[in-house]
Design a protein around this motif. Sequence first.
Motif, PDB file in Angstrom:
ATOM      1  N   HIS A  56      36.888  87.081  25.013  1.00 44.41           N
ATOM      2  CA  HIS A  56      37.904  88.066  25.363  1.00 44.41           C
ATOM      3  C   HIS A  56      37.322  89.269  26.092  1.00 44.41           C
ATOM      4  O   HIS A  56      38.060  90.184  26.449  1.00 44.41           O
ATOM      5  CB  HIS A  56      38.648  88.527  24.110  1.00 44.41           C
ATOM      6  N   ASP A  62      43.327  85.619  38.566  1.00 43.87           N
ATOM      7  CA  ASP A  62      43.784  84.798  37.439  1.00 43.87           C
ATOM      8  C   ASP A  62      45.126  84.157  37.773  1.00 43.87           C
ATOM      9  O   ASP A  62      45.974  84.768  38.415  1.00 43.87           O
ATOM     10  CB  ASP A  62      43.949  85.660  36.181  1.00 43.87           C
ATOM     11  N   SER A  77      45.525  91.025  32.534  1.00 45.82           N
ATOM     12  CA  SER A  77      45.612  89.729  31.849  1.00 45.82           C
ATOM     13  C   SER A  77      44.587  89.645  30.724  1.00 45.82           C
ATOM     14  O   SER A  77      44.862  89.066  29.671  1.00 45.82           O
ATOM     15  CB  SER A  77      45.398  88.592  32.850  1.00 45.82           C
ATOM     16  N   THR A  78      43.391  90.226  30.926  1.00 49.02           N
ATOM     17  CA  THR A  78      42.399  90.277  29.845  1.00 49.02           C
ATOM     18  C   THR A  78      42.917  91.100  28.679  1.00 49.02           C
ATOM     19  O   THR A  78      42.781  90.722  27.511  1.00 49.02           O
ATOM     20  CB  THR A  78      41.079  90.876  30.355  1.00 49.02           C
ATOM     21  N   GLN A 119      46.103  91.708  27.904  1.00 49.21           N
ATOM     22  CA  GLN A 119      47.196  91.003  27.244  1.00 49.21           C
ATOM     23  C   GLN A 119      46.673  89.854  26.383  1.00 49.21           C
ATOM     24  O   GLN A 119      47.174  89.603  25.285  1.00 49.21           O
ATOM     25  CB  GLN A 119      48.175  90.475  28.285  1.00 49.21           C
ATOM     26  N   SER A 120      45.668  89.172  26.878  1.00 47.99           N
ATOM     27  CA  SER A 120      45.092  88.063  26.112  1.00 47.99           C
ATOM     28  C   SER A 120      44.487  88.561  24.807  1.00 47.99           C
ATOM     29  O   SER A 120      44.663  87.947  23.748  1.00 47.99           O
ATOM     30  CB  SER A 120      44.035  87.345  26.955  1.00 47.99           C
ATOM     31  N   ASN A 150      47.255  89.665  22.377  1.00 42.94           N
ATOM     32  CA  ASN A 150      47.897  88.495  21.774  1.00 42.94           C
ATOM     33  C   ASN A 150      47.014  87.900  20.681  1.00 42.94           C
ATOM     34  O   ASN A 150      47.492  87.491  19.613  1.00 42.94           O
ATOM     35  CB  ASN A 150      48.180  87.463  22.862  1.00 42.94           C
ATOM     36  N   HIS A 151      45.704  87.875  20.934  1.00 35.52           N
ATOM     37  CA  HIS A 151      44.756  87.362  19.943  1.00 35.52           C
ATOM     38  C   HIS A 151      44.747  88.241  18.697  1.00 35.52           C
ATOM     39  O   HIS A 151      44.789  87.733  17.563  1.00 35.52           O
ATOM     40  CB  HIS A 151      43.360  87.307  20.570  1.00 35.52           C
TER      41      HIS A 151
END
Length: 221
Positions: free
Chosen positions: A57, A135, A200-201, A203-204, A207-208
């Motif tokens: 991440h 991405d 995007s990093t 958000q990822s 979410n994790h």
Amino acid sequence: MEKLLKKGHYEIVTQFNAIHAIESTPPHIHHDMQHVLYFHLRVFDKTIEHPPSRGEHDHSIPLLQGTQLPNFHPYRYPFVQKNEIEQIIKEILEASVIPPNAIPYSSLVVMVLKKYDEWCMCLEYRTLNKLTIKDKFSTPIVDDLLDEMNGANFFTKMDLHFGYHQIWMKEVDIPKTPFRTHEGHYEFLVIPFGLYNASSTFQSLMNHLLKLYLRKCVLVL
């Protein structure tokens, strides 16, 4: 001028540059809000505590094959902006967000005047972004995230003022983030604002973390 000097005349040529000093006046805060801020100083503290590296991440900057990283000379800044740059650099140096470096690459720094007459230091990463592989992952669907909230018992709010600075850069990609000012050359250890794929990093990772918190029946938004 040469003719006048040859005839014995003397002239004085001057150039005047106005230096505008901006006095920032903090906005008025209601006494009830001051009470809340006083009893929750730690929550609103600007001190950055870096979390440990999260492996996959952490943010990376994949470049197109055969590209050369940019290397720009810094802009000429007015006197007022130089003082602001020096103050901002001092603050993020103390927060361990950036260290000095000697890498032969650098992006530009642009100063933007924001609300309440405050200066914001923005990094000009447009050239680096053109060389970055974009991405192709879609943004998480809001309804899916709301479904994940089922069963949560506690709801709190996370202060995202330094949200990007809570995510490390991958070590191999740190040399791609340098920027140069009139007084030094620095690189970022955490995600700087202005990079492609940074959202995007972020958000990822959110979410994790959301799934990890939900396993404990605690939701952090």
